[in-house]
Design an enzyme around this catalytic site. Structure first.
Site, mmCIF file in Angstrom:
data_model
loop_
_atom_site.group_PDB
_atom_site.id
_atom_site.type_symbol
_atom_site.label_atom_id
_atom_site.label_comp_id
_atom_site.label_asym_id
_atom_site.label_seq_id
_atom_site.Cartn_x
_atom_site.Cartn_y
_atom_site.Cartn_z
ATOM 1 N N ARG A 44 1.206 -9.777 10.783
ATOM 2 C CA ARG A 44 0.813 -8.885 11.836
ATOM 3 C C ARG A 44 0.266 -7.554 11.321
ATOM 4 O O ARG A 44 -0.305 -6.785 12.069
ATOM 5 C CB ARG A 44 2.034 -8.626 12.750
ATOM 6 C CG ARG A 44 2.444 -9.865 13.534
ATOM 7 C CD ARG A 44 3.658 -9.594 14.406
ATOM 8 N NE ARG A 44 4.869 -9.551 13.592
ATOM 9 C CZ ARG A 44 5.635 -10.617 13.341
ATOM 10 N NH1 ARG A 44 5.330 -11.807 13.824
ATOM 11 N NH2 ARG A 44 6.721 -10.514 12.609
ATOM 12 N N ASP A 104 -3.266 -5.796 5.303
ATOM 13 C CA ASP A 104 -2.762 -4.425 5.271
ATOM 14 C C ASP A 104 -2.558 -3.923 3.848
ATOM 15 O O ASP A 104 -3.025 -2.856 3.493
ATOM 16 C CB ASP A 104 -1.464 -4.296 6.093
ATOM 17 C CG ASP A 104 -0.382 -5.297 5.694
ATOM 18 O OD1 ASP A 104 -0.610 -6.130 4.782
ATOM 19 O OD2 ASP A 104 0.707 -5.256 6.294
ATOM 20 N N ASP A 107 0.119 -6.401 -2.577
ATOM 21 C CA ASP A 107 1.340 -6.045 -3.309
ATOM 22 C C ASP A 107 1.467 -6.997 -4.506
ATOM 23 O O ASP A 107 0.817 -6.801 -5.521
ATOM 24 C CB ASP A 107 2.508 -6.142 -2.322
ATOM 25 C CG ASP A 107 3.815 -5.620 -2.875
ATOM 26 O OD1 ASP A 107 3.805 -4.633 -3.614
ATOM 27 O OD2 ASP A 107 4.870 -6.204 -2.556
ATOM 28 N N GLY A 109 0.254 -9.874 -4.576
ATOM 29 C CA GLY A 109 -0.994 -10.632 -4.614
ATOM 30 C C GLY A 109 -0.851 -12.041 -4.064
ATOM 31 O O GLY A 109 -1.848 -12.750 -3.892
ATOM 32 N N THR A 111 0.056 -13.202 -1.043
ATOM 33 C CA THR A 111 -0.510 -13.414 0.291
ATOM 34 C C THR A 111 -2.030 -13.531 0.226
ATOM 35 O O THR A 111 -2.628 -14.458 0.788
ATOM 36 C CB THR A 111 -0.119 -12.244 1.222
ATOM 37 O OG1 THR A 111 1.306 -12.134 1.248
ATOM 38 C CG2 THR A 111 -0.642 -12.464 2.628
ATOM 39 N N LEU A 112 -2.645 -12.601 -0.503
ATOM 40 C CA LEU A 112 -4.108 -12.588 -0.575
ATOM 41 C C LEU A 112 -4.636 -13.834 -1.288
ATOM 42 O O LEU A 112 -5.611 -14.451 -0.837
ATOM 43 C CB LEU A 112 -4.578 -11.328 -1.301
ATOM 44 C CG LEU A 112 -6.043 -10.991 -1.109
ATOM 45 C CD1 LEU A 112 -6.273 -10.421 0.279
ATOM 46 C CD2 LEU A 112 -6.510 -10.008 -2.159
ATOM 47 N N ASP A 163 5.022 -2.337 8.949
ATOM 48 C CA ASP A 163 6.356 -2.181 9.540
ATOM 49 C C ASP A 163 7.450 -2.079 8.484
ATOM 50 O O ASP A 163 7.261 -2.415 7.324
ATOM 51 C CB ASP A 163 6.676 -3.375 10.428
ATOM 52 C CG ASP A 163 7.006 -4.626 9.613
ATOM 53 O OD1 ASP A 163 6.227 -4.948 8.697
ATOM 54 O OD2 ASP A 163 8.046 -5.259 9.863
ATOM 55 N N ARG A 169 5.193 0.254 13.223
ATOM 56 C CA ARG A 169 3.798 -0.203 13.210
ATOM 57 C C ARG A 169 2.899 0.732 14.002
ATOM 58 O O ARG A 169 1.719 0.869 13.723
ATOM 59 C CB ARG A 169 3.685 -1.609 13.827
ATOM 60 C CG ARG A 169 4.263 -2.723 12.981
ATOM 61 C CD ARG A 169 3.770 -4.073 13.490
ATOM 62 N NE ARG A 169 4.624 -5.167 13.058
ATOM 63 C CZ ARG A 169 4.532 -5.787 11.879
ATOM 64 N NH1 ARG A 169 3.618 -5.405 11.009
ATOM 65 N NH2 ARG A 169 5.347 -6.769 11.563
#
Ligand code: 5GP
Ligand code: MG
Length: 182
Positions: A44, A104, A107, A109, A111-112, A163, A169
């Site tokens: 999110r 967002d 960090d 890496g 997720t990306l 968050d 958020r």
């Protein structure tokens, strides 16, 4: 944690708006194909950033389509664990399309790199990544963002979509919260 614990504003609203405008110029400079650019936000945390970015892109003459995927790292709290799970996939067909992944914060890496790989598997022609924030000191796997808003130190960041256990958020600025270590 109380709301007033967010005592350190790292980037205020004007700084964020200025940076988003420049990012849109950078993206527009390399996105002038005949097809619209498909923005895929990682939910999110990216929802506010993407909402501002897509309008800044419009002002640069970039036509866009928008979709989202929901990715979660196992566990909650301030540190992400090693596994990324796709909780909701995109609905748009990205085969042959130029995709801009929007997240967002970069960090570890994980997720990306997961998201880029997934979009390529779905048949995207090109996948570029735009992150609001980068914490390069935390990288655990190779991951590359083509467009970066701000580089931040290894601290826990909240606001402007980010968050801490679902709070903060809505803050219009980006700040840091003190997090107790293990
Ligand atoms: P990575 O997979 O690169 O380790 O982590 C990316 C995700 O972890 C981000 O999309 C975000 O959800 C979360 N994350 C990493 N660092 C922070 C941080 O400082 N603040 C917040 N709110 N989330 C973070
Ligand atoms: Mg995230």
């Amino acid at each position: 944690m109380k709301p007033d614990a967010v005592h350190d504003v790292l980037f205020d609203e004007a700084q964020i708006a200025g940076r988003v405008r420049v990012l849109a110029q950078e993206i527009a400079a390399v996105s002038q194909g005949p097809e619209p650019l498909t923005l895929v936000g990682v939910l999110r945390g990216s929802f506010i950033f993407l909402a501002d970015l897509v309008r800044a892109l419009h002002r640069q003459g970039v036509r866009a389509r928008v979709d989202f995927m929901v990715l979660e790292s196992y566990g909650s709290g301030s540190s992400s664990s090693g596994n990324v799970r796709l909780n909701k996939d995109i609905s748009l067909d990205v085969r042959g399309q130029d995709v801009l992944l929007v997240d967002d914060i970069l960090d570890s890496g994980r997720t990306l790199s997961f998201a880029c790989r997934h979009l390529k598997e779905l048949g995207a022609r090109t996948v570029k990544a735009c992150v609001l924030l980068d914490k390069p000191s935390r990288r655990a796997v190779p991951a590359h963002a083509d467009f970066i808003g701000f580089t931040v130190p290894d601290e826990f960041i909240v606001g402007y979509g980010l968050d801490y256990n679902h709070a903060y958020r809505e803050l219009p600025w980006i700040g840091r919260v003190p997090v107790e270590g293990p």
